[in-house]
Motif scaffolding. Structure first.
Motif, PDB file in Angstrom:
ATOM      1  N   LEU A  50       0.827  -1.207   0.000  1.00 57.55           N
ATOM      2  CA  LEU A  50       0.000   0.000   0.000  1.00 57.55           C
ATOM      3  C   LEU A  50       0.863   1.259   0.000  1.00 57.55           C
ATOM      4  O   LEU A  50       0.559   2.237  -0.702  1.00 57.55           O
ATOM      5  N   VAL A  51       1.946   1.246   0.784  1.00 58.72           N
ATOM      6  CA  VAL A  51       2.857   2.401   0.801  1.00 58.72           C
ATOM      7  C   VAL A  51       3.475   2.618  -0.570  1.00 58.72           C
ATOM      8  O   VAL A  51       3.608   3.756  -1.046  1.00 58.72           O
ATOM      9  N   THR A  52       3.863   1.532  -1.232  1.00 58.80           N
ATOM     10  CA  THR A  52       4.465   1.641  -2.562  1.00 58.80           C
ATOM     11  C   THR A  52       3.483   2.211  -3.576  1.00 58.80           C
ATOM     12  O   THR A  52       3.826   3.111  -4.356  1.00 58.80           O
ATOM     13  N   ILE A  53       2.252   1.700  -3.568  1.00 59.09           N
ATOM     14  CA  ILE A  53       1.235   2.188  -4.501  1.00 59.09           C
ATOM     15  C   ILE A  53       0.954   3.667  -4.260  1.00 59.09           C
ATOM     16  O   ILE A  53       0.953   4.484  -5.203  1.00 59.09           O
ATOM     17  N   LEU A  54       0.722   4.031  -3.002  1.00 62.41           N
ATOM     18  CA  LEU A  54       0.393   5.422  -2.682  1.00 62.41           C
ATOM     19  C   LEU A  54       1.568   6.353  -2.971  1.00 62.41           C
ATOM     20  O   LEU A  54       1.375   7.456  -3.492  1.00 62.41           O
ATOM     21  N   GLY A  55       2.784   5.922  -2.630  1.00 60.44           N
ATOM     22  CA  GLY A  55       3.957   6.761  -2.864  1.00 60.44           C
ATOM     23  C   GLY A  55       4.192   7.028  -4.336  1.00 60.44           C
ATOM     24  O   GLY A  55       4.440   8.177  -4.743  1.00 60.44           O
ATOM     25  N   ASN A  56       4.107   6.004  -5.155  1.00 59.97           N
ATOM     26  CA  ASN A  56       4.333   6.182  -6.589  1.00 59.97           C
ATOM     27  C   ASN A  56       3.192   6.948  -7.253  1.00 59.97           C
ATOM     28  O   ASN A  56       3.423   7.748  -8.165  1.00 59.97           O
ATOM     29  N   LEU A  57       1.944   6.704  -6.801  1.00 60.10           N
ATOM     30  CA  LEU A  57       0.827   7.486  -7.326  1.00 60.10           C
ATOM     31  C   LEU A  57       0.956   8.955  -6.954  1.00 60.10           C
ATOM     32  O   LEU A  57       0.592   9.844  -7.745  1.00 60.10           O
ATOM     33  N   LEU A  58       1.495   9.224  -5.770  1.00 58.05           N
ATOM     34  CA  LEU A  58       1.700  10.610  -5.350  1.00 58.05           C
ATOM     35  C   LEU A  58       2.737  11.296  -6.236  1.00 58.05           C
ATOM     36  O   LEU A  58       2.579  12.480  -6.578  1.00 58.05           O
ATOM     37  N   ILE A  59       3.788  10.568  -6.617  1.00 55.89           N
ATOM     38  CA  ILE A  59       4.786  11.128  -7.534  1.00 55.89           C
ATOM     39  C   ILE A  59       4.137  11.464  -8.876  1.00 55.89           C
ATOM     40  O   ILE A  59       4.348  12.549  -9.440  1.00 55.89           O
ATOM     41  N   VAL A  60       3.321  10.553  -9.401  1.00 57.25           N
ATOM     42  CA  VAL A  60       2.652  10.787 -10.690  1.00 57.25           C
ATOM     43  C   VAL A  60       1.708  11.981 -10.584  1.00 57.25           C
ATOM     44  O   VAL A  60       1.679  12.846 -11.480  1.00 57.25           O
ATOM     45  N   LEU A  61       0.932  12.048  -9.495  1.00 55.71           N
ATOM     46  CA  LEU A  61      -0.001  13.160  -9.297  1.00 55.71           C
ATOM     47  C   LEU A  61       0.745  14.481  -9.170  1.00 55.71           C
ATOM     48  O   LEU A  61       0.321  15.509  -9.741  1.00 55.71           O
ATOM     49  N   THR A  62       1.855  14.480  -8.442  1.00 52.69           N
ATOM     50  CA  THR A  62       2.631  15.703  -8.255  1.00 52.69           C
ATOM     51  C   THR A  62       3.170  16.222  -9.578  1.00 52.69           C
ATOM     52  O   THR A  62       3.091  17.420  -9.878  1.00 52.69           O
ATOM     53  N   ILE A  63       3.720  15.323 -10.384  1.00 55.66           N
ATOM     54  CA  ILE A  63       4.299  15.739 -11.665  1.00 55.66           C
ATOM     55  C   ILE A  63       3.217  16.217 -12.629  1.00 55.66           C
ATOM     56  O   ILE A  63       3.383  17.225 -13.324  1.00 55.66           O
ATOM     57  N   ARG A 307      15.067  13.946  -1.962  1.00 48.13           N
ATOM     58  CA  ARG A 307      16.302  14.508  -2.489  1.00 48.13           C
ATOM     59  C   ARG A 307      16.068  15.522  -3.606  1.00 48.13           C
ATOM     60  O   ARG A 307      17.025  16.130  -4.081  1.00 48.13           O
ATOM     61  N   ASN A 308      14.838  15.691  -4.030  1.00 50.12           N
ATOM     62  CA  ASN A 308      14.558  16.564  -5.156  1.00 50.12           C
ATOM     63  C   ASN A 308      13.802  17.803  -4.677  1.00 50.12           C
ATOM     64  O   ASN A 308      12.698  17.705  -4.141  1.00 50.12           O
ATOM     65  N   ARG A 309      14.417  18.973  -4.879  1.00 46.02           N
ATOM     66  CA  ARG A 309      13.826  20.221  -4.388  1.00 46.02           C
ATOM     67  C   ARG A 309      12.517  20.545  -5.106  1.00 46.02           C
ATOM     68  O   ARG A 309      11.560  21.010  -4.485  1.00 46.02           O
ATOM     69  N   ASP A 310      12.451  20.308  -6.414  1.00 47.27           N
ATOM     70  CA  ASP A 310      11.230  20.611  -7.166  1.00 47.27           C
ATOM     71  C   ASP A 310      10.061  19.760  -6.714  1.00 47.27           C
ATOM     72  O   ASP A 310       8.930  20.248  -6.554  1.00 47.27           O
ATOM     73  N   ILE A 311      10.319  18.457  -6.508  1.00 48.11           N
ATOM     74  CA  ILE A 311       9.257  17.565  -6.041  1.00 48.11           C
ATOM     75  C   ILE A 311       8.778  17.984  -4.658  1.00 48.11           C
ATOM     76  O   ILE A 311       7.571  18.037  -4.384  1.00 48.11           O
ATOM     77  N   LYS A 312       9.709  18.311  -3.768  1.00 46.43           N
ATOM     78  CA  LYS A 312       9.329  18.696  -2.410  1.00 46.43           C
ATOM     79  C   LYS A 312       8.504  19.979  -2.406  1.00 46.43           C
ATOM     80  O   LYS A 312       7.504  20.079  -1.688  1.00 46.43           O
ATOM     81  N   SER A 313       8.920  20.976  -3.198  1.00 46.42           N
ATOM     82  CA  SER A 313       8.170  22.233  -3.213  1.00 46.42           C
ATOM     83  C   SER A 313       6.763  22.033  -3.780  1.00 46.42           C
ATOM     84  O   SER A 313       5.790  22.613  -3.278  1.00 46.42           O
TER      85      SER A 313
END
Length: 336
Positions: A50-63, A307-313
């Motif tokens: 569940l953590v993996t699914i949510l984490g990767n989906l969050l990356i896709v949503l953020t981008i 580690r990525n400033r753009d993703i964090k912001s």
């Protein structure tokens, strides 16, 4: 479950035909036989999934939500996150179901299907990481021509090529397994249908298959890895030519997250290869398999988000937007 299909003409003369079978099912030996550990394993791997699914989906949503992140690097990163979701979904759900139902059976068709998707997503991971290495090479070594070289057409072509090449690789493995008509054993000492173990279970003469597999491995594994090494050789050479320490740090920091993922991705796979070659052990194979099939997809979004400033912001902006919407529209204002 077992159907006798081997005839003396099909099987080696030095093995009795009755010991060789065509199978309709395999047994996945899993992680542990201890019934007291089953609830713990179920909860642990369900949580990781569940953590993996949510984490990767969050990356896709953020981008996808931030136009500033619509660049080649983040296009590859979003596709990498989707591939990681598919990669872990190939193995973990079946393992969780097996733990819950106390069953270790997987059908022959199911095993080949799992192996096919496992190779598809695993190969796509490697090729996308190679494309990201090429992107970093262009960004560091040819910054003035970056937007021209890394055009949307090239990026789309690289993503499509990674899928087609990976599909070809998985189907070649599938074809080789389908040609193995005789099996001495139906027990796979892992929690998924590991391609290498399927080949080891075959009792027919696999000399030709081993040659084909070596050739396939050289094309689909060695070439992407060589591309990564060449890209970073050029990147390091270019960084060493920068006169200031601050300039070197700035140039190298753009590759930090990618290098971390590369070390995790290829480090675990090299550990599997050399560990099984130097000191074969079923338990060691299972542990290393967990590292590169489960832990790596889970850690990738954390590596890129921390580690990525753009993703964090962008994540903070999304969080602030959600908080402001909640404050401006509390539950009672919508009828609660």
């Amino acid at each position: 479950m077992l159907q006798q299909r081997c005839s003396p003409s099909q099987c080696p003369s030095y093995i009795e035909p009755q010991n060789l079978t065509s199978v309709s099912e395999f047994f996945l030996m899993g992680l542990s036989d201890d019934p007291e550990l089953q609830p713990l394993l179920f909860g642990m791997f369900l949580s990781i999934y569940l953590v993996t699914i949510l984490g990767n989906l969050l990356i896709v949503l953020t981008i996808s939500s931030d136009s500033h992140l619509h660049t080649p690097l983040y296009l590859f990163l979003s596709n990498l996150s989707l591939v990681d979701i598919g990669f872990i979904s190939t193995t973990v759900p079946k393992m969780i179901v097996n733990i819950q139902t106390h069953s270790r059976v997987i059908s022959y068709v199911g095993c080949l299907t799992q192996m096919s998707f496992f190779i598809l997503f695993g190969c796509m991971d490697g090729i996308l990481l190679t494309a990201m290495a090429y992107d970093r090479f262009v960004a560091v070594c040819h910054p003035l021509h970056y937007s021209v070289i890394m055009s949307p057409r090239l990026c789309g072509f690289l993503v499509l090529a990674s899928f087609l090449i990976s599909l070809l690789d998985s189907q070649m493995h599938n074809l080789i397994v389908l040609l193995l008509t005789c099996f001495e054993n139906v027990e796979i000492s892992n929690f998924f249908c590991d391609p290498s173990q399927l080949f080891n279970l075959a009792s027919s003469d696999t000399f030709t298959n081993n040659i084909v597999m070596s050739f396939v491995g050289a094309i689909f594994c060695f070439l992407p890895f060589s591309g990564i090494l060449f890209s970073y050789y050029k990147i390091i050479s270019s960084i060493l030519g920068v006169p200031s320490i601050a300039g070197k740090y700035k140039a190298f920091s753009t590759c930090g997250s990618h290098l971390s993922v590369l070390c995790l991705f290829y480090g675990t796979r090299l550990g599997v290869y050399f560990g099984s070659s130097l000191s074969p052990s079923p338990w060691k194979d299972v542990v290393t398999s967990i590292m590169y099939t489960i832990i790596t997809p889970m850690l990738n979004p954390f590596i890129y988000s921390l580690r990525n400033r753009d993703i964090k912001s962008t994540l903070w902006r999304l969080y602030g937007r959600l908080i402001s919407q909640y404050v401006c529209n509390p539950f009672w204002s919508v009828g609660w």
